[in-house]
Write a protein that holds these residues in place. Structure first.
Motif, PDB file in Angstrom:
ATOM      1  N   ALA A   1      19.424 -13.975 -13.222  1.00  0.00           N
ATOM      2  CA  ALA A   1      20.495 -14.075 -12.217  1.00  0.00           C
ATOM      3  C   ALA A   1      20.069 -14.905 -11.015  1.00  0.00           C
ATOM      4  CB  ALA A   1      20.921 -12.676 -11.768  1.00  0.00           C
ATOM      5  N   THR A   2      18.813 -14.737 -10.591  1.00  0.00           N
ATOM      6  CA  THR A   2      18.370 -15.476  -9.400  1.00  0.00           C
ATOM      7  C   THR A   2      18.177 -16.969  -9.685  1.00  0.00           C
ATOM      8  OG1 THR A   2      16.086 -14.762  -9.821  1.00  0.00           O
ATOM      9  CG2 THR A   2      17.328 -13.531  -8.154  1.00  0.00           C
ATOM     10  N   LEU A   3      18.086 -17.353 -10.956  1.00  0.00           N
ATOM     11  CA  LEU A   3      18.058 -18.790 -11.263  1.00  0.00           C
ATOM     12  C   LEU A   3      19.318 -19.456 -10.722  1.00  0.00           C
ATOM     13  CD1 LEU A   3      16.773 -18.854 -14.973  1.00  0.00           C
ATOM     14  CD2 LEU A   3      15.500 -19.514 -12.923  1.00  0.00           C
ATOM     15  N   THR A   4      20.431 -18.726 -10.764  1.00  0.00           N
ATOM     16  CA  THR A   4      21.700 -19.218 -10.211  1.00  0.00           C
ATOM     17  C   THR A   4      21.811 -18.897  -8.724  1.00  0.00           C
ATOM     18  OG1 THR A   4      22.765 -18.888 -12.347  1.00  0.00           O
ATOM     19  CG2 THR A   4      24.216 -19.090 -10.446  1.00  0.00           C
ATOM     20  N   MET A   5      21.536 -17.657  -8.363  1.00  0.00           N
ATOM     21  CA  MET A   5      21.755 -17.215  -6.970  1.00  0.00           C
ATOM     22  C   MET A   5      20.882 -17.973  -5.968  1.00  0.00           C
ATOM     23  SD  MET A   5      22.527 -13.111  -7.148  1.00  0.00           S
ATOM     24  CE  MET A   5      20.980 -12.568  -7.838  1.00  0.00           C
ATOM     25  N   ASP A   6      19.654 -18.290  -6.371  1.00  0.00           N
ATOM     26  CA  ASP A   6      18.750 -19.022  -5.470  1.00  0.00           C
ATOM     27  C   ASP A   6      19.274 -20.420  -5.136  1.00  0.00           C
ATOM     28  OD1 ASP A   6      17.103 -16.826  -5.499  1.00  0.00           O
ATOM     29  OD2 ASP A   6      15.525 -17.732  -6.723  1.00  0.00           O
ATOM     30  N   LEU A   7      20.194 -20.919  -5.950  1.00  0.00           N
ATOM     31  CA  LEU A   7      20.718 -22.281  -5.753  1.00  0.00           C
ATOM     32  C   LEU A   7      22.104 -22.304  -5.100  1.00  0.00           C
ATOM     33  CD1 LEU A   7      19.640 -23.860  -9.182  1.00  0.00           C
ATOM     34  CD2 LEU A   7      18.476 -24.030  -6.981  1.00  0.00           C
ATOM     35  N   TRP A   8      22.624 -21.144  -4.709  1.00  0.00           N
ATOM     36  CA  TRP A   8      23.931 -21.131  -4.055  1.00  0.00           C
ATOM     37  C   TRP A   8      23.899 -21.958  -2.780  1.00  0.00           C
ATOM     38  CZ3 TRP A   8      24.798 -15.102  -3.946  1.00  0.00           C
ATOM     39  CH2 TRP A   8      25.260 -14.677  -5.197  1.00  0.00           C
ATOM     40  N   PRO A   9      24.772 -22.973  -2.662  1.00  0.00           N
ATOM     41  CA  PRO A   9      24.882 -23.672  -1.373  1.00  0.00           C
ATOM     42  C   PRO A   9      25.636 -22.784  -0.369  1.00  0.00           C
ATOM     43  CG  PRO A   9      26.412 -24.617  -2.980  1.00  0.00           C
ATOM     44  CD  PRO A   9      25.635 -23.547  -3.702  1.00  0.00           C
ATOM     45  N   PRO A  10      25.515 -23.056   0.932  1.00  0.00           N
ATOM     46  CA  PRO A  10      26.150 -22.196   1.938  1.00  0.00           C
ATOM     47  C   PRO A  10      27.636 -21.934   1.716  1.00  0.00           C
ATOM     48  CG  PRO A  10      24.628 -23.692   3.013  1.00  0.00           C
ATOM     49  CD  PRO A  10      24.668 -24.097   1.565  1.00  0.00           C
ATOM     50  N   VAL A  11      28.400 -22.945   1.318  1.00  0.00           N
ATOM     51  CA  VAL A  11      29.851 -22.765   1.129  1.00  0.00           C
ATOM     52  C   VAL A  11      30.116 -21.755   0.012  1.00  0.00           C
ATOM     53  CG1 VAL A  11      31.984 -23.931   0.437  1.00  0.00           C
ATOM     54  CG2 VAL A  11      30.423 -25.052   2.012  1.00  0.00           C
ATOM     55  N   THR A  12      29.385 -21.888  -1.090  1.00  0.00           N
ATOM     56  CA  THR A  12      29.533 -20.968  -2.227  1.00  0.00           C
ATOM     57  C   THR A  12      29.099 -19.566  -1.828  1.00  0.00           C
ATOM     58  OG1 THR A  12      29.115 -22.776  -3.755  1.00  0.00           O
ATOM     59  CG2 THR A  12      28.836 -20.567  -4.632  1.00  0.00           C
ATOM     60  N   ALA A  13      27.976 -19.467  -1.124  1.00  0.00           N
ATOM     61  CA  ALA A  13      27.468 -18.162  -0.677  1.00  0.00           C
ATOM     62  C   ALA A  13      28.493 -17.455   0.206  1.00  0.00           C
ATOM     63  CB  ALA A  13      26.156 -18.340   0.075  1.00  0.00           C
ATOM     64  N   ALA A  14      29.178 -18.219   1.055  1.00  0.00           N
ATOM     65  CA  ALA A  14      30.195 -17.638   1.950  1.00  0.00           C
ATOM     66  C   ALA A  14      31.356 -17.059   1.145  1.00  0.00           C
ATOM     67  CB  ALA A  14      30.699 -18.690   2.930  1.00  0.00           C
ATOM     68  N   ILE A  15      31.734 -17.742   0.068  1.00  0.00           N
ATOM     69  CA  ILE A  15      32.834 -17.255  -0.795  1.00  0.00           C
ATOM     70  C   ILE A  15      32.404 -15.974  -1.513  1.00  0.00           C
ATOM     71  CG2 ILE A  15      34.233 -17.805  -2.839  1.00  0.00           C
ATOM     72  CD1 ILE A  15      34.169 -20.775  -1.803  1.00  0.00           C
ATOM     73  N   ILE A  16      31.175 -15.970  -2.049  1.00  0.00           N
ATOM     74  CA  ILE A  16      30.644 -14.785  -2.735  1.00  0.00           C
ATOM     75  C   ILE A  16      30.563 -13.603  -1.764  1.00  0.00           C
ATOM     76  CG2 ILE A  16      28.554 -13.793  -3.795  1.00  0.00           C
ATOM     77  CD1 ILE A  16      29.819 -15.611  -5.741  1.00  0.00           C
ATOM     78  N   LYS A  17      30.041 -13.866  -0.572  1.00  0.00           N
ATOM     79  CA  LYS A  17      29.904 -12.815   0.448  1.00  0.00           C
ATOM     80  C   LYS A  17      31.270 -12.203   0.766  1.00  0.00           C
ATOM     81  CE  LYS A  17      29.967 -13.786   4.773  1.00  0.00           C
ATOM     82  NZ  LYS A  17      29.780 -14.132   6.188  1.00  0.00           N
ATOM     83  N   THR A  18      32.273 -13.057   0.958  1.00  0.00           N
ATOM     84  CA  THR A  18      33.607 -12.575   1.309  1.00  0.00           C
ATOM     85  C   THR A  18      34.218 -11.788   0.155  1.00  0.00           C
ATOM     86  OG1 THR A  18      33.836 -14.531   2.707  1.00  0.00           O
ATOM     87  CG2 THR A  18      35.841 -13.286   2.277  1.00  0.00           C
ATOM     88  N   GLN A  19      34.025 -12.265  -1.080  1.00  0.00           N
ATOM     89  CA  GLN A  19      34.559 -11.553  -2.247  1.00  0.00           C
ATOM     90  C   GLN A  19      33.885 -10.185  -2.399  1.00  0.00           C
ATOM     91  OE1 GLN A  19      37.023 -12.758  -5.280  1.00  0.00           O
ATOM     92  NE2 GLN A  19      37.068 -10.702  -4.436  1.00  0.00           N
ATOM     93  N   LEU A  20      32.571 -10.112  -2.152  1.00  0.00           N
ATOM     94  CA  LEU A  20      31.863  -8.825  -2.232  1.00  0.00           C
ATOM     95  C   LEU A  20      32.342  -7.854  -1.154  1.00  0.00           C
ATOM     96  CD1 LEU A  20      28.218 -10.074  -2.917  1.00  0.00           C
ATOM     97  CD2 LEU A  20      29.610  -8.717  -4.489  1.00  0.00           C
TER      98      LEU A  20
END
Length: 197
Positions: free
Chosen positions: A131-150
């Motif tokens: 999972a962290t192979l993907t998560m470690d590469l999240w750019p800020p914009v994507t991370a913000a979307i994931i954070k908001t969805q969570l």
């Protein structure tokens, strides 16, 4: 069963705007200093129910990844708590010991787990490594979307796009690229498997 998350911010010297965001997220899961504390400038500890631990760790990661160049290392320890102090960093029990031991051996991984159940640990840690192979590469914009969805799991993509002021197609693509559906299934697997122990 309790969980203790021990973590530190990678490249924290890139500025400290992240600190307020980390505090905001930690406050969702408990109160300072009984359930969480910041220490040594860029490290933190959070105690919470074991069922919440993985979702909380991924939530914290998404929040920190909204800042470019930053990431976070988190060790999840599962177990009991046999000494309840007024500060989380002074409490004790196997959950605290496992979290500290796992954190000391974290190496290049950014998310690890340790409990009394070796078989469970082996399986979950393999999943977390993938999972962290993907998560470690999240750019800020994507991370913000994931954070908001969570933070708003009840929102559908249209509602999420309205909240973030982005096109629904952009939200959909970002969630797919970020592996959000797979991460949700991983959290579900973790919480369901935990019930067996």
């Amino acid at each position: 069963m309790q969980a203790v998350l021990t973590g530190d911010i990678i490249s924290s010297q890139s500025g400290n705007d992240w600190q307020q965001e980390l505090i905001r997220v930690l406050n969702i899961y408990g109160s300072e200093p009984k359930e969480w504390e910041l220490f040594r400038g860029d490290s933190f500890q959070l105690e919470l129910q074991a069922e919440q631990a993985l979702a909380a760790a991924i939530h914290i990661k998404a929040a920190i990844k909204t800042f470019s160049k930053l990431d976070v290392r988190i060790a999840i320890g599962l177990g009991d708590k046999n000494y309840n102090a007024s500060k989380v960093t002074q409490s004790n029990g196997s959950a605290f010991v496992h979290s500290g031991t796992a954190f000391d051996t974290i190496k290049k991984n950014t998310l690890v787990l340790q409990s009394d159940q070796a078989e469970f640990d082996t399986t979950i840690n393999l999943m977390l490594n993938l999972a962290t192979l993907t998560m470690d590469l999240w750019p800020p914009v994507t991370a913000a979307i994931i954070k908001t969805q969570l933070e708003h799991p009840q929102l559908n993509q249209t509602e999420l796009s309205e909240l973030l002021g982005k096109a629904q197609s952009a939200i959909s693509k970002a969630l797919n690229r970020a592996g959000y559906a797979e991460i949700t299934r991983l959290i579900q697997y973790y919480t369901e498997t935990l019930k067996k122990y």
